[in-house]
Design a protein around this motif. Structure first.
Motif, mmCIF file in Angstrom:
data_model
loop_
_atom_site.group_PDB
_atom_site.id
_atom_site.type_symbol
_atom_site.label_atom_id
_atom_site.label_comp_id
_atom_site.label_asym_id
_atom_site.label_seq_id
_atom_site.Cartn_x
_atom_site.Cartn_y
_atom_site.Cartn_z
ATOM 1 N N LYS A 251 0.831 -1.203 0.000
ATOM 2 C CA LYS A 251 0.000 0.000 0.000
ATOM 3 C C LYS A 251 0.866 1.255 0.000
ATOM 4 C CE LYS A 251 -4.055 -0.594 2.137
ATOM 5 N NZ LYS A 251 -5.037 -0.649 3.224
ATOM 6 N N ASP A 252 1.941 1.247 0.774
ATOM 7 C CA ASP A 252 2.853 2.391 0.822
ATOM 8 C C ASP A 252 3.549 2.604 -0.516
ATOM 9 O OD1 ASP A 252 2.170 2.752 3.465
ATOM 10 O OD2 ASP A 252 3.977 1.768 4.262
ATOM 11 N N ILE A 253 3.966 1.521 -1.153
ATOM 12 C CA ILE A 253 4.620 1.622 -2.460
ATOM 13 C C ILE A 253 3.639 2.138 -3.510
ATOM 14 C CG2 ILE A 253 5.651 0.274 -4.331
ATOM 15 C CD1 ILE A 253 6.971 -1.464 -2.169
ATOM 16 N N ASP A 254 2.397 1.635 -3.497
ATOM 17 C CA ASP A 254 1.375 2.120 -4.434
ATOM 18 C C ASP A 254 1.141 3.609 -4.264
ATOM 19 O OD1 ASP A 254 1.022 -0.333 -5.595
ATOM 20 O OD2 ASP A 254 -0.798 -0.840 -4.469
ATOM 21 N N LYS A 255 1.094 4.077 -3.017
ATOM 22 C CA LYS A 255 0.881 5.503 -2.746
ATOM 23 C C LYS A 255 2.062 6.327 -3.252
ATOM 24 C CE LYS A 255 -1.123 9.047 -0.861
ATOM 25 N NZ LYS A 255 -1.888 9.852 -1.778
ATOM 26 N N ALA A 256 3.292 5.820 -3.053
ATOM 27 C CA ALA A 256 4.485 6.527 -3.523
ATOM 28 C C ALA A 256 4.501 6.612 -5.041
ATOM 29 C CB ALA A 256 5.742 5.826 -3.010
#
Length: 162
Positions: free
Chosen positions: A12-17
């Motif tokens: 989820k953090d990578i997708d947001k980045a």
């Protein structure tokens, strides 16, 4: 279970980045201005095409994606039932076909084009019409990315709504 939750949080953090990074690219805003083209399709198309300037025109983009057909003829007769070329960037082909399928649900021009192409042949109606719609969609993507402009609906559709 803790490990799975941790991995899901990392994804989820990578997708947001990725989303934050892609939103600053002008080409991303050009493609997301088309009704039916979401964040995933726009990011995928941009990632696979790269710089649009490396292609001379939209037929080269379509050929790079593998949206062209094999030639099959005998004498003066050309076969109507030919398959797609299996060369090209299959990921770009996937994004273009799926995005065209989504756009045809929102845009009346693409919906009419898809239905017209469906009625032309007795076999493989949906697949053929979808690939032809994707080929038409490549023209739109090419123009928007080259000119770095936002999508505006055709004028006649705007006049009909008023």
């Amino acid at each position: 279970v803790r490990e799975i939750r941790n991995l899901e949080k990392i994804i989820k953090d990578i997708d947001k980045a990725i989303e934050d990074m892609v939103e600053t690219i002008p080409e991303y805003q050009c493609l997301t201005s088309i009704p039916g083209v979401g964040k995933v399709y726009a990011a995928g198309i941009i990632a696979e095409i790269g710089q649009i300037e490396r292609f001379n025109d939209h037929p080269q983009v379509a050929k790079y994606a593998g949206l062209n057909w094999k030639e099959s003829q005998s004498g003066n007769t050309k076969s109507q039932n030919t398959s797609l070329v299996k060369r090209g960037n299959r990921y770009l082909r996937y994004y273009l076909v799926e995005a065209a399928n989504s756009v045809r649900r929102y845009d009346e021009e693409y919906k009419a084009y898809y239905q017209k192409k469906c009625q032309e042949v007795p076999k493989n109606k949906h697949k053929r019409a979808l690939v032809l719609t994707a080929r038409k969609f490549v023209r739109l993507v090419d123009v928007l990315l080259r000119n770095r402009q936002l999508y505006t609906p055709p004028r006649r559709l705007m006049e009909d709504t008023y």
